[in-house]
Design an enzyme around this catalytic site. Sequence first.
Site, PDB file in Angstrom:
ATOM      1  N   ASP A   1       0.831  -1.237  -0.023  1.00  0.00           N
ATOM      2  CA  ASP A   1       0.139  -0.204   0.089  1.00  0.00           C
ATOM      3  C   ASP A   1       1.015   1.281  -0.322  1.00  0.00           C
ATOM      4  O   ASP A   1       1.571   1.597   0.929  1.00  0.00           O
ATOM      5  CB  ASP A   1      -0.836  -0.053   1.312  1.00  0.00           C
ATOM      6  CG  ASP A   1      -1.888   1.184   1.140  1.00  0.00           C
ATOM      7  OD1 ASP A   1      -1.615   2.083   0.326  1.00  0.00           O
ATOM      8  OD2 ASP A   1      -2.608   1.300   2.259  1.00  0.00           O
TER       9      ASP A   1
ATOM     10  N   THR B   1      -4.972   7.502 -13.071  1.00  0.00           N
ATOM     11  CA  THR B   1      -4.908   8.334 -14.571  1.00  0.00           C
ATOM     12  C   THR B   1      -6.245   8.406 -15.170  1.00  0.00           C
ATOM     13  O   THR B   1      -6.343   8.775 -16.435  1.00  0.00           O
ATOM     14  CB  THR B   1      -4.039   7.334 -15.463  1.00  0.00           C
ATOM     15  OG1 THR B   1      -4.793   5.969 -15.325  1.00  0.00           O
ATOM     16  CG2 THR B   1      -2.554   7.052 -15.022  1.00  0.00           C
TER      17      THR B   1
ATOM     18  N   TYR C   1      -6.453  15.946 -12.219  1.00  0.00           N
ATOM     19  CA  TYR C   1      -5.095  15.029 -12.546  1.00  0.00           C
ATOM     20  C   TYR C   1      -3.775  15.808 -12.557  1.00  0.00           C
ATOM     21  O   TYR C   1      -2.958  15.259 -12.114  1.00  0.00           O
ATOM     22  CB  TYR C   1      -5.563  14.121 -13.739  1.00  0.00           C
ATOM     23  CG  TYR C   1      -4.208  13.282 -14.493  1.00  0.00           C
ATOM     24  CD1 TYR C   1      -3.791  12.316 -13.728  1.00  0.00           C
ATOM     25  CD2 TYR C   1      -3.924  13.762 -15.872  1.00  0.00           C
ATOM     26  CE1 TYR C   1      -2.797  11.314 -14.160  1.00  0.00           C
ATOM     27  CE2 TYR C   1      -2.750  12.786 -16.198  1.00  0.00           C
ATOM     28  CZ  TYR C   1      -2.379  11.957 -15.716  1.00  0.00           C
ATOM     29  OH  TYR C   1      -1.197  11.212 -15.978  1.00  0.00           O
TER      30      TYR C   1
END
Length: 285
Positions: free
Chosen positions: A36, A62, A125
């Site tokens: 993680d 993404t 993003y």
Amino acid sequence: MKILVTGSNGQLGQSIQKISSSYKHEFTFTDIEELDVTNDEEIDTYLKKGEFDFLINCVAYTAVDNAENDYDSALALNATAPYLLAKAAKKYKTRFIHISTDYVFDGKSSIPYNSKSETNPKTIYGNTKAQGEKKVLRCNKDAKIIRTSWLYSEFGQNFVKTMAKLGATKSQVSVVFDQVGTPTYATDLAKMIMRFVERMPIESIFHFSNEGVCSWYDFARKIMEIKQFKCKVVPILTKDYPTIAKRPAYTLMDKTEIKQAMSCEIPHWEDGLKECLDCLVKMGN
């Protein structure tokens, strides 16, 4: 050398796995199931135990449109995770390579962006990726960042696979022609990353895509041509194909620095596309 690759289930991670047997290094590939990357203690324990020489971070959120309504998740994977990995890499003297994006730019330039061009992202993003870059270099000045653009591969979901599927089933598709940049075949990027492993440069930020320039319309037409599909590609304006996140109109990147630092030539985007489509055929797609 011992190399840890995070985000190994993504396009780039799988592409590095594909070429890894060509190198004599010891690779460890992880994704969320094994590590993680948003957990500081877990990262610290993993790097301490592994004693890695290199850490290649391919983790990224993404989904550009989804990110507009999921800031926290995008921030966690695009900014927090790279920072935590870079910090741990510095602590355990592991050299760190992080992958970023052309979306850190606003797309308003008329000349190719170089590594020193001002970032001005217009999407969540791009914003979170830009934050990730800053956090990485702030905590680990020896880290290397490679920005790339229009990434595709034989793995996962991407423009090339979508167009190939549509070309086989549709008589016509509409594709924007006023967004310009350069497609990047993930295998070519993976090979460049391995060059970094074998000769780390001095500078911090580099740009990599395949050579050449095209619009998404040109890209789609070339896919149909290579596949010998009769599907007609119709050019449309961005305003006629609205998306939640605004795409940059121009993200051509100057690759002079990476070519000089690595003493290499970069394949043209059409060559990368042909190789990818050949691989898809071999895979039965």
